[in-house]
Design a protein around this motif. Structure first.
Motif, short mmCIF file in Angstrom:
data_model
loop_
_atom_site.label_atom_id
_atom_site.label_comp_id
_atom_site.label_asym_id
_atom_site.label_seq_id
_atom_site.Cartn_x
_atom_site.Cartn_y
_atom_site.Cartn_z
N LEU A 1 49.01 34.58 14.83
CA LEU A 1 49.77 35.28 15.87
C LEU A 1 50.99 34.49 16.35
O LEU A 1 51.75 34.99 17.18
N GLY A 2 51.16 33.28 15.84
CA GLY A 2 52.31 32.48 16.25
C GLY A 2 52.26 32.04 17.69
O GLY A 2 53.28 32.06 18.39
N HIS B 1 44.53 23.16 9.92
CA HIS B 1 44.56 24.56 9.51
C HIS B 1 45.65 25.31 10.27
O HIS B 1 46.39 26.12 9.69
N TYR B 2 45.75 25.05 11.58
CA TYR B 2 46.77 25.71 12.41
C TYR B 2 48.17 25.40 11.91
O TYR B 2 49.00 26.30 11.72
N ARG B 3 48.45 24.14 11.67
CA ARG B 3 49.80 23.77 11.25
C ARG B 3 50.13 24.30 9.86
O ARG B 3 51.26 24.72 9.60
N GLU B 4 49.16 24.33 8.98
CA GLU B 4 49.40 24.79 7.62
C GLU B 4 49.67 26.29 7.57
O GLU B 4 50.48 26.75 6.75
N ARG C 1 57.57 27.09 16.31
CA ARG C 1 56.95 26.08 15.45
C ARG C 1 55.56 25.78 16.00
O ARG C 1 55.25 26.11 17.15
N PRO C 2 54.70 25.15 15.21
CA PRO C 2 53.38 24.80 15.73
C PRO C 2 53.49 23.94 16.99
O PRO C 2 54.31 23.02 17.05
N ARG C 3 52.69 24.26 17.96
CA ARG C 3 52.72 23.54 19.23
C ARG C 3 51.28 23.31 19.67
O ARG C 3 50.52 24.27 19.81
N VAL C 4 50.91 22.07 19.89
CA VAL C 4 49.50 21.71 20.08
C VAL C 4 49.29 20.97 21.39
O VAL C 4 49.96 19.97 21.68
#
Length: 326
Positions: free
Chosen positions: A174-175, A195-198, A208-211
Protein backbone atom coordinates in the motif's frame (compact mmCIF):
# COMPACT_ATOMS: atom_id res chain seq x y z
CA UNK A 1 25.20 9.28 20.47
CA UNK A 2 22.56 8.79 17.80
CA UNK A 3 20.88 11.30 15.54
CA UNK A 4 17.79 9.17 14.84
CA UNK A 5 14.63 10.95 16.03
CA UNK A 6 13.00 9.55 19.16
CA UNK A 7 9.29 9.18 19.84
CA UNK A 8 7.17 7.61 22.58
CA UNK A 9 4.39 5.04 22.84
CA UNK A 10 1.96 5.37 25.74
CA UNK A 11 0.17 2.17 26.75
CA UNK A 12 -1.44 3.68 29.88
CA UNK A 13 -0.62 1.03 32.46
CA UNK A 14 -3.12 1.08 35.34
CA UNK A 15 -1.27 1.03 38.65
CA UNK A 16 -2.14 -1.64 41.19
CA UNK A 17 -4.21 -0.14 44.00
CA UNK A 18 -4.99 3.05 42.08
CA UNK A 19 -8.11 4.01 40.10
CA UNK A 20 -7.83 4.04 36.31
CA UNK A 21 -8.73 7.72 36.28
CA UNK A 22 -5.32 8.47 37.85
CA UNK A 23 -3.64 6.83 34.86
CA UNK A 24 -5.85 8.86 32.56
CA UNK A 25 -4.84 12.11 34.25
CA UNK A 26 -1.18 11.13 34.05
CA UNK A 27 -1.35 10.89 30.25
CA UNK A 28 -1.44 14.66 29.85
CA UNK A 29 1.50 15.36 32.13
CA UNK A 30 3.35 12.66 30.22
CA UNK A 31 2.49 14.25 26.85
CA UNK A 32 3.64 17.69 27.95
CA UNK A 33 6.92 16.36 29.30
CA UNK A 34 7.58 14.26 26.18
CA UNK A 35 7.14 17.44 24.13
CA UNK A 36 9.54 19.31 26.40
CA UNK A 37 12.11 16.56 25.91
CA UNK A 38 12.02 17.12 22.16
CA UNK A 39 10.47 13.84 21.07
CA UNK A 40 8.92 13.83 17.62
CA UNK A 41 5.62 12.06 18.28
CA UNK A 42 3.51 10.37 20.93
CA UNK A 43 1.21 7.48 20.08
CA UNK A 44 -1.53 5.75 22.04
CA UNK A 45 -2.36 2.05 21.82
CA UNK A 46 -5.83 0.49 21.75
CA UNK A 47 -6.54 -2.08 24.47
CA UNK A 48 -9.71 -3.58 25.95
CA UNK A 49 -10.77 -5.59 29.01
CA UNK A 50 -7.37 -5.62 30.71
CA UNK A 51 -6.73 -5.00 34.42
CA UNK A 52 -3.21 -3.83 33.53
CA UNK A 53 -3.89 -1.41 30.66
CA UNK A 54 -6.54 1.31 30.52
CA UNK A 55 -9.28 0.95 27.90
CA UNK A 56 -8.88 4.54 26.75
CA UNK A 57 -9.78 5.12 23.06
CA UNK A 58 -6.72 6.42 21.18
CA UNK A 59 -8.74 9.01 19.29
CA UNK A 60 -9.90 10.57 22.58
CA UNK A 61 -6.39 10.62 24.05
CA UNK A 62 -5.04 12.08 20.80
CA UNK A 63 -7.57 14.89 20.91
CA UNK A 64 -6.77 15.75 24.50
CA UNK A 65 -3.00 15.52 24.03
CA UNK A 66 -3.05 17.62 20.86
CA UNK A 67 -5.04 20.31 22.65
CA UNK A 68 -2.63 20.20 25.61
CA UNK A 69 0.59 20.50 23.58
CA UNK A 70 1.73 22.77 20.77
CA UNK A 71 4.25 21.01 18.50
CA UNK A 72 4.26 17.31 19.39
CA UNK A 73 2.80 14.96 16.79
CA UNK A 74 0.16 12.75 18.37
CA UNK A 75 -1.57 9.70 17.01
CA UNK A 76 -2.70 6.14 17.36
CA UNK A 77 -0.24 3.35 17.75
CA UNK A 78 -2.58 1.99 16.82
CA UNK A 79 -6.27 1.91 16.29
CA UNK A 80 -7.26 -1.64 15.38
CA UNK A 81 -9.02 -1.57 12.03
CA UNK A 82 -11.22 -4.66 12.50
CA UNK A 83 -12.83 -3.07 15.57
CA UNK A 84 -14.06 0.04 13.75
CA UNK A 85 -15.93 1.09 10.65
CA UNK A 86 -13.33 2.45 8.19
CA UNK A 87 -15.32 5.60 7.47
CA UNK A 88 -15.53 6.41 11.19
CA UNK A 89 -11.76 6.19 11.61
CA UNK A 90 -11.28 8.39 8.57
CA UNK A 91 -13.76 10.95 9.90
CA UNK A 92 -12.33 10.94 13.43
CA UNK A 93 -8.69 11.34 12.48
CA UNK A 94 -9.52 13.60 9.55
CA UNK A 95 -11.28 15.93 11.99
CA UNK A 96 -8.31 15.85 14.36
CA UNK A 97 -5.96 16.66 11.49
CA UNK A 98 -8.11 19.64 10.50
CA UNK A 99 -8.08 20.91 14.09
CA UNK A 100 -4.33 20.31 14.51
CA UNK A 101 -2.74 20.55 11.04
CA UNK A 102 0.42 18.53 10.39
CA UNK A 103 0.37 17.04 13.88
CA UNK A 104 -1.88 13.96 13.64
CA UNK A 105 -0.82 10.39 12.85
CA UNK A 106 -3.19 7.53 12.07
CA UNK A 107 -1.39 4.33 12.99
CA UNK A 108 -3.45 1.29 11.98
CA UNK A 109 -3.12 -2.21 13.41
CA UNK A 110 -4.89 -5.54 13.17
CA UNK A 111 -5.14 -7.33 16.51
CA UNK A 112 -8.27 -7.36 18.69
CA UNK A 113 -6.58 -5.47 21.55
CA UNK A 114 -7.75 -8.05 24.09
CA UNK A 115 -7.25 -11.66 25.13
CA UNK A 116 -10.91 -11.92 26.16
CA UNK A 117 -12.86 -13.59 23.34
CA UNK A 118 -16.32 -12.23 24.33
CA UNK A 119 -14.85 -8.72 24.35
CA UNK A 120 -13.24 -9.27 20.95
CA UNK A 121 -16.55 -10.45 19.53
CA UNK A 122 -18.42 -7.54 21.10
CA UNK A 123 -15.99 -5.10 19.47
CA UNK A 124 -16.66 -6.76 16.12
CA UNK A 125 -20.43 -7.14 16.63
CA UNK A 126 -20.22 -10.88 16.91
CA UNK A 127 -17.78 -11.46 14.05
CA UNK A 128 -14.75 -13.71 14.45
CA UNK A 129 -11.10 -12.88 13.75
CA UNK A 130 -10.52 -10.93 10.57
CA UNK A 131 -8.91 -12.60 7.56
CA UNK A 132 -5.95 -11.23 5.64
CA UNK A 133 -8.24 -10.10 2.82
CA UNK A 134 -10.69 -8.44 5.19
CA UNK A 135 -7.89 -6.57 6.92
CA UNK A 136 -6.42 -5.43 3.60
CA UNK A 137 -9.90 -4.24 2.61
CA UNK A 138 -10.35 -2.34 5.87
CA UNK A 139 -7.02 -0.52 5.56
CA UNK A 140 -7.63 0.29 1.90
CA UNK A 141 -11.09 1.61 2.74
CA UNK A 142 -9.70 3.86 5.49
CA UNK A 143 -7.19 5.36 3.06
CA UNK A 144 -9.88 5.80 0.39
CA UNK A 145 -12.27 7.50 2.79
CA UNK A 146 -9.52 9.85 3.96
CA UNK A 147 -9.09 11.09 0.41
CA UNK A 148 -12.63 10.87 -0.97
CA UNK A 149 -14.89 11.55 1.98
CA UNK A 150 -12.96 13.66 4.49
CA UNK A 151 -12.59 17.03 2.77
CA UNK A 152 -11.32 19.07 5.70
CA UNK A 153 -7.92 20.15 4.43
CA UNK A 154 -4.84 18.64 6.07
CA UNK A 155 -4.94 14.85 6.26
CA UNK A 156 -3.51 12.72 9.07
CA UNK A 157 -0.32 10.85 8.29
CA UNK A 158 -1.20 7.14 7.94
CA UNK A 159 1.13 4.40 9.23
CA UNK A 160 0.70 0.65 9.24
CA UNK A 161 1.70 -1.23 12.38
CA UNK A 162 3.15 -4.71 12.01
CA UNK A 163 4.89 -7.42 14.01
CA UNK A 164 5.26 -9.95 11.17
CA UNK A 165 6.45 -10.24 7.60
CA UNK A 166 2.83 -10.42 6.43
CA UNK A 167 1.98 -7.08 8.04
CA UNK A 168 5.16 -5.51 6.69
CA UNK A 169 4.24 -6.82 3.26
CA UNK A 170 0.87 -5.09 3.37
CA UNK A 171 2.55 -1.79 4.29
CA UNK A 172 4.87 -2.25 1.31
CA UNK A 173 1.99 -3.08 -1.04
CA UNK A 174 0.00 0.00 0.00
CA UNK A 175 3.03 2.29 0.08
CA UNK A 176 2.65 3.21 3.74
CA UNK A 177 5.25 4.05 6.38
CA UNK A 178 5.87 1.03 8.60
CA UNK A 179 5.92 1.00 12.40
CA UNK A 180 7.39 -2.33 13.45
CA UNK A 181 6.62 -3.74 16.91
CA UNK A 182 10.09 -4.88 17.93
CA UNK A 183 8.83 -4.57 21.52
CA UNK A 184 6.36 -7.39 20.83
CA UNK A 185 7.98 -9.69 18.26
CA UNK A 186 11.70 -8.86 18.14
CA UNK A 187 12.54 -12.13 16.39
CA UNK A 188 10.51 -10.95 13.38
CA UNK A 189 12.04 -7.51 13.03
CA UNK A 190 14.89 -7.99 10.56
CA UNK A 191 12.96 -10.31 8.22
CA UNK A 192 9.93 -8.03 8.31
CA UNK A 193 11.92 -4.90 7.50
CA UNK A 194 13.83 -6.61 4.70
CA UNK A 195 10.57 -7.79 3.13
CA UNK A 196 9.07 -4.30 3.44
CA UNK A 197 12.00 -2.57 1.78
CA UNK A 198 12.27 -5.14 -1.00
CA UNK A 199 8.58 -5.00 -1.97
CA UNK A 200 7.78 -1.33 -1.27
CA UNK A 201 5.61 0.41 -3.86
CA UNK A 202 5.67 4.25 -3.77
CA UNK A 203 2.32 5.92 -3.16
CA UNK A 204 0.77 9.30 -2.46
CA UNK A 205 1.41 8.58 1.22
CA UNK A 206 5.08 7.67 1.05
CA UNK A 207 7.66 7.96 -1.77
CA UNK A 208 10.24 5.60 -0.28
CA UNK A 209 10.39 2.97 2.48
CA UNK A 210 10.10 4.63 5.87
CA UNK A 211 10.62 2.65 9.06
CA UNK A 212 9.87 3.33 12.70
CA UNK A 213 10.98 0.67 15.19
CA UNK A 214 9.34 0.47 18.61
CA UNK A 215 11.58 -0.83 21.39
CA UNK A 216 10.91 -1.45 25.08
CA UNK A 217 13.20 0.91 26.98
CA UNK A 218 13.71 1.03 30.75
CA UNK A 219 16.54 3.31 31.86
CA UNK A 220 17.76 4.12 35.37
CA UNK A 221 20.95 5.23 37.08
CA UNK A 222 21.89 1.62 37.90
CA UNK A 223 21.25 -1.77 36.30
CA UNK A 224 19.66 -2.97 39.52
CA UNK A 225 17.19 -0.11 39.56
CA UNK A 226 16.29 -0.66 35.91
CA UNK A 227 15.56 -4.33 36.64
CA UNK A 228 13.44 -3.28 39.63
CA UNK A 229 11.41 -0.90 37.47
CA UNK A 230 10.97 -3.53 34.75
CA UNK A 231 9.70 -6.12 37.23
CA UNK A 232 5.97 -5.30 37.00
CA UNK A 233 5.92 -5.69 33.22
CA UNK A 234 7.75 -9.00 33.55
CA UNK A 235 4.81 -10.28 35.61
CA UNK A 236 2.35 -9.11 32.95
CA UNK A 237 4.47 -10.71 30.20
CA UNK A 238 4.49 -13.99 32.10
CA UNK A 239 0.72 -13.95 31.86
CA UNK A 240 0.85 -13.17 28.14
CA UNK A 241 3.17 -16.14 27.61
CA UNK A 242 0.28 -18.26 28.89
CA UNK A 243 -2.17 -16.55 26.54
CA UNK A 244 -3.73 -14.60 29.39
CA UNK A 245 -4.27 -10.87 29.63
CA UNK A 246 -5.86 -10.84 33.08
CA UNK A 247 -2.71 -10.09 35.10
CA UNK A 248 -2.88 -6.73 36.90
CA UNK A 249 0.05 -4.31 36.72
CA UNK A 250 1.74 -4.77 40.12
CA UNK A 251 3.96 -2.43 42.06
CA UNK A 252 7.70 -3.10 41.80
CA UNK A 253 7.61 -4.45 45.36
CA UNK A 254 4.78 -6.83 44.51
CA UNK A 255 6.56 -7.90 41.35
CA UNK A 256 9.72 -8.70 43.32
CA UNK A 257 7.83 -11.44 45.19
CA UNK A 258 6.52 -13.11 42.01
CA UNK A 259 7.88 -16.57 41.21
CA UNK A 260 8.54 -17.29 37.55
CA UNK A 261 8.78 -20.75 36.09
CA UNK A 262 12.15 -21.66 34.53
CA UNK A 263 10.56 -21.41 31.09
CA UNK A 264 9.16 -17.94 31.84
CA UNK A 265 12.48 -16.73 33.24
CA UNK A 266 14.31 -17.97 30.15
CA UNK A 267 11.83 -16.32 27.78
CA UNK A 268 11.95 -13.01 29.67
CA UNK A 269 15.76 -12.99 29.69
CA UNK A 270 15.84 -13.62 25.94
CA UNK A 271 13.31 -10.86 25.35
CA UNK A 272 15.17 -8.28 27.45
CA UNK A 273 18.37 -9.01 25.54
CA UNK A 274 16.70 -7.66 22.40
CA UNK A 275 15.31 -4.52 24.04
CA UNK A 276 16.99 -1.56 25.77
CA UNK A 277 17.16 -1.99 29.56
CA UNK A 278 19.80 -0.71 31.96
CA UNK A 279 21.95 2.32 32.68
CA UNK A 280 22.06 5.32 30.32
CA UNK A 281 25.26 4.09 28.67
CA UNK A 282 23.87 0.59 28.23
CA UNK A 283 20.58 1.84 26.79
CA UNK A 284 22.27 4.35 24.49
CA UNK A 285 24.50 1.60 23.13
CA UNK A 286 21.59 -0.77 22.64
CA UNK A 287 19.56 1.87 20.78
CA UNK A 288 22.53 2.70 18.57
CA UNK A 289 22.97 -0.99 17.77
CA UNK A 290 19.27 -1.28 16.91
CA UNK A 291 19.47 1.68 14.53
CA UNK A 292 22.50 0.15 12.85
CA UNK A 293 21.00 -3.32 12.43
CA UNK A 294 17.51 -2.19 11.36
CA UNK A 295 18.29 1.02 9.47
CA UNK A 296 15.39 2.61 11.35
CA UNK A 297 14.46 6.16 10.40
CA UNK A 298 12.98 6.68 13.85
CA UNK A 299 12.86 4.91 17.22
CA UNK A 300 9.75 4.82 19.36
CA UNK A 301 10.37 4.05 23.02
CA UNK A 302 7.79 2.29 25.17
CA UNK A 303 8.52 2.34 28.90
CA UNK A 304 5.97 0.27 30.85
CA UNK A 305 7.02 1.06 34.42
CA UNK A 306 4.79 1.60 37.42
CA UNK A 307 5.11 5.26 38.46
CA UNK A 308 4.84 8.27 36.17
CA UNK A 309 7.90 9.90 37.76
CA UNK A 310 10.02 6.82 37.06
CA UNK A 311 8.70 6.58 33.51
CA UNK A 312 9.53 10.21 32.81
CA UNK A 313 12.93 9.88 34.45
CA UNK A 314 13.71 6.99 32.08
CA UNK A 315 12.92 9.17 29.07
CA UNK A 316 15.02 12.01 30.47
CA UNK A 317 18.03 9.77 31.01
CA UNK A 318 17.75 8.36 27.51
CA UNK A 319 17.45 11.82 25.98
CA UNK A 320 20.55 13.00 27.83
CA UNK A 321 22.50 9.87 26.88
CA UNK A 322 21.74 9.81 23.16
CA UNK A 323 21.44 13.49 22.24
CA UNK A 324 24.67 14.98 20.82
CA UNK A 325 25.95 17.86 22.98
CA UNK A 326 25.26 21.31 21.59
Amino acid sequence: MITTPLSALEVAMVQSGAPAVDTLRDTIEFARRIEDLGHRRLWYAEHHHSPAIGAFPPVVLCAHAAASTSSLRVGSGGVLAPNHAPIMLAEQFGTLAALHPDRIDLGIGRGPGTFDEPTARALRRGAGPTTDEEYRGDVSAILRFLVDEVALGTLPEPWLLASSTAGAGLAAELGLPLAFAHHIRPDNTLAGLAHYREHFVPSRWCERPRVLVCVETVCAETQKEAAWLAGPMDVVKAGLLKGRGDFPFPTPREAATHTFTPEEAQALTAFRAQQAHGTPDTVAGRLADLVETTGADELMLVTPVYALADRLRSYELVRDAVTPPR
